[in-house]
Design a protein around this motif. Sequence first.
Motif, PDB file in Angstrom:
ATOM      1  N   ARG A  44      31.155  35.418  42.115  1.00  0.00           N
ATOM      2  CA  ARG A  44      30.939  33.987  42.342  1.00  0.00           C
ATOM      3  C   ARG A  44      30.519  33.307  41.034  1.00  0.00           C
ATOM      4  NH1 ARG A  44      28.381  30.434  46.604  1.00  0.00           N
ATOM      5  NH2 ARG A  44      28.213  32.239  47.991  1.00  0.00           N
ATOM      6  N   THR A  45      29.526  33.877  40.366  1.00  0.00           N
ATOM      7  CA  THR A  45      29.030  33.298  39.122  1.00  0.00           C
ATOM      8  C   THR A  45      30.140  33.218  38.070  1.00  0.00           C
ATOM      9  OG1 THR A  45      26.787  34.112  39.541  1.00  0.00           O
ATOM     10  CG2 THR A  45      27.355  33.572  37.250  1.00  0.00           C
ATOM     11  N   ALA A  46      30.906  34.296  37.956  1.00  0.00           N
ATOM     12  CA  ALA A  46      31.979  34.334  36.962  1.00  0.00           C
ATOM     13  C   ALA A  46      33.054  33.300  37.269  1.00  0.00           C
ATOM     14  CB  ALA A  46      32.586  35.728  36.903  1.00  0.00           C
ATOM     15  N   PHE A  47      33.407  33.154  38.548  1.00  0.00           N
ATOM     16  CA  PHE A  47      34.455  32.186  38.891  1.00  0.00           C
ATOM     17  C   PHE A  47      33.997  30.760  38.612  1.00  0.00           C
ATOM     18  CE2 PHE A  47      36.806  29.222  41.425  1.00  0.00           C
ATOM     19  CZ  PHE A  47      38.121  29.644  41.253  1.00  0.00           C
ATOM     20  N   LEU A  48      32.779  30.429  38.989  1.00  0.00           N
ATOM     21  CA  LEU A  48      32.289  29.075  38.762  1.00  0.00           C
ATOM     22  C   LEU A  48      32.220  28.751  37.274  1.00  0.00           C
ATOM     23  CD1 LEU A  48      29.472  28.937  41.478  1.00  0.00           C
ATOM     24  CD2 LEU A  48      31.763  27.932  41.589  1.00  0.00           C
ATOM     25  N   ALA A  49      31.847  29.731  36.471  1.00  0.00           N
ATOM     26  CA  ALA A  49      31.825  29.521  35.019  1.00  0.00           C
ATOM     27  C   ALA A  49      33.245  29.318  34.488  1.00  0.00           C
ATOM     28  CB  ALA A  49      31.164  30.712  34.328  1.00  0.00           C
ATOM     29  N   ALA A  50      34.192  30.086  35.009  1.00  0.00           N
ATOM     30  CA  ALA A  50      35.583  29.947  34.587  1.00  0.00           C
ATOM     31  C   ALA A  50      36.143  28.583  34.967  1.00  0.00           C
ATOM     32  CB  ALA A  50      36.430  31.059  35.194  1.00  0.00           C
ATOM     33  N   ALA A  51      35.779  28.101  36.150  1.00  0.00           N
ATOM     34  CA  ALA A  51      36.235  26.773  36.575  1.00  0.00           C
ATOM     35  C   ALA A  51      35.665  25.690  35.666  1.00  0.00           C
ATOM     36  CB  ALA A  51      35.820  26.520  38.022  1.00  0.00           C
ATOM     37  N   ALA A  52      34.412  25.846  35.269  1.00  0.00           N
ATOM     38  CA  ALA A  52      33.766  24.848  34.417  1.00  0.00           C
ATOM     39  C   ALA A  52      34.422  24.766  33.039  1.00  0.00           C
ATOM     40  CB  ALA A  52      32.285  25.172  34.281  1.00  0.00           C
ATOM     41  N   ARG A  53      34.931  25.902  32.556  1.00  0.00           N
ATOM     42  CA  ARG A  53      35.560  25.881  31.224  1.00  0.00           C
ATOM     43  C   ARG A  53      37.082  25.773  31.300  1.00  0.00           C
ATOM     44  NH1 ARG A  53      33.691  31.325  31.604  1.00  0.00           N
ATOM     45  NH2 ARG A  53      35.422  32.809  31.772  1.00  0.00           N
ATOM     46  N   HIS A  54      37.611  25.546  32.516  1.00  0.00           N
ATOM     47  CA  HIS A  54      39.057  25.359  32.719  1.00  0.00           C
ATOM     48  C   HIS A  54      39.837  26.566  32.211  1.00  0.00           C
ATOM     49  CE1 HIS A  54      38.089  20.757  32.291  1.00  0.00           C
ATOM     50  NE2 HIS A  54      37.532  21.296  33.375  1.00  0.00           N
ATOM     51  N   ASP A  55      39.426  27.730  32.629  1.00  0.00           N
ATOM     52  CA  ASP A  55      39.981  28.990  32.125  1.00  0.00           C
ATOM     53  C   ASP A  55      41.414  29.199  32.635  1.00  0.00           C
ATOM     54  OD1 ASP A  55      40.509  31.641  31.392  1.00  0.00           O
ATOM     55  OD2 ASP A  55      38.420  32.226  31.660  1.00  0.00           O
ATOM     56  N   PRO A  56      42.373  29.450  31.739  1.00  0.00           N
ATOM     57  CA  PRO A  56      43.752  29.713  32.170  1.00  0.00           C
ATOM     58  C   PRO A  56      43.877  30.935  33.078  1.00  0.00           C
ATOM     59  CG  PRO A  56      43.684  29.263  29.820  1.00  0.00           C
ATOM     60  CD  PRO A  56      42.257  29.408  30.266  1.00  0.00           C
ATOM     61  N   VAL A  57      42.954  31.891  32.952  1.00  0.00           N
ATOM     62  CA  VAL A  57      43.046  33.115  33.750  1.00  0.00           C
ATOM     63  C   VAL A  57      42.881  32.832  35.245  1.00  0.00           C
ATOM     64  CG1 VAL A  57      42.008  35.388  34.169  1.00  0.00           C
ATOM     65  CG2 VAL A  57      42.313  34.573  31.837  1.00  0.00           C
ATOM     66  N   ILE A  58      42.187  31.753  35.604  1.00  0.00           N
ATOM     67  CA  ILE A  58      42.059  31.423  37.025  1.00  0.00           C
ATOM     68  C   ILE A  58      43.052  30.337  37.444  1.00  0.00           C
ATOM     69  CG2 ILE A  58      39.638  32.144  37.091  1.00  0.00           C
ATOM     70  CD1 ILE A  58      38.937  29.104  37.363  1.00  0.00           C
ATOM     71  N   GLY A  59      43.982  30.000  36.548  1.00  0.00           N
ATOM     72  CA  GLY A  59      45.068  29.113  36.945  1.00  0.00           C
ATOM     73  C   GLY A  59      45.213  27.817  36.181  1.00  0.00           C
ATOM     74  N   PHE A  60      44.219  27.440  35.369  1.00  0.00           N
ATOM     75  CA  PHE A  60      44.332  26.196  34.598  1.00  0.00           C
ATOM     76  C   PHE A  60      45.401  26.376  33.522  1.00  0.00           C
ATOM     77  CE2 PHE A  60      40.183  25.745  36.515  1.00  0.00           C
ATOM     78  CZ  PHE A  60      40.049  24.384  36.727  1.00  0.00           C
ATOM     79  N   SER A  61      46.463  25.593  33.613  1.00  0.00           N
ATOM     80  CA  SER A  61      47.587  25.833  32.712  1.00  0.00           C
ATOM     81  C   SER A  61      48.355  24.579  32.322  1.00  0.00           C
ATOM     82  CB  SER A  61      48.572  26.811  33.377  1.00  0.00           C
ATOM     83  OG  SER A  61      48.990  26.322  34.642  1.00  0.00           O
TER      84      SER A  61
END
Length: 212
Positions: free
Chosen positions: A92-109
Motif C-alpha cells: 500500500r505504502t509503495a503504491f501510494l508513493a508511486a502514484a504521487a510521483r507518477h511512476d511509469p511502472v504503475i501505468g503513468f505513460s
Amino acid sequence: MTSANLGLREQKKQETRQVISDHATRLFIERGFEETTITDIAEAARVAKKTVTNYFARKEDLALDQHEEFTAGLARTVAARAAGESALAALRTAFLAAAARHDPVIGFSGRPFARMIVESPTLTSRLRELHEVREEALAATLAAETAAEPDDITPRAVATQLGGAHRLLFGEVLRLTVDGHDNADIATAVTRAAHRVFDLLEPALGDYATRT
C-alpha cells in the motif's frame, strides 16, 4: 581491460539500448505497434537488425522496456518491508508513493503511449503475461518470507489477491490516461481508488506476512 574501460563499455551499451528504445517508442506511437517492424526500428536507430534483437529479445520488450522492474517490483517491496510491517501495508505504502510521483511502472505513460498499448492486441496480451509473472514472483517471496510448506496454497492465494489489486489499479491509470486526464488528476483518482482497494483487503490480509 581496466575497470574504467569496462565502465565506458557498459555506458555505451546503455546509451545504445536507450537510443533503440526511444526510436522504437516513437515509431510505435506514430505507426502503431503491429505495423512497425524490427527493420524499421534498426534503420531509425542506425544499427543492425541483430543489434536490436540482441538488446531486446522480443518486440514487445521494446515497448514495455521496464518489464523487469515491473515483474519484480511487488516481490522486492515485500522482501524489503520494515519490522512490524505486513506485506499488504508495504505494498500500500509503495503504491501510494508511486502514484504521487507518477511512476511509469504503475501505468503513468502519457496518452499517446497508453493508446498504443490498449490498441495493440499483442501488447495487451504481453501485459497480461507480465501481470502473471509478477504474481508468481510475489507468491515465491511470500512463501519464503512466511516459511510456507511447499503444498501450502496460502502464499499463492495472497499473491493472487495483492497482484489482482495492482492489476486493477494499473488498468485504472491506463483508462484515465486514454480518456485524456492529466497526471495530477489521475494520481488523485487512483490514490482514492487504492485506499478503497487496500481497505477491502485489510480484514483478510492485514496481518499476513508481518515482519517480526
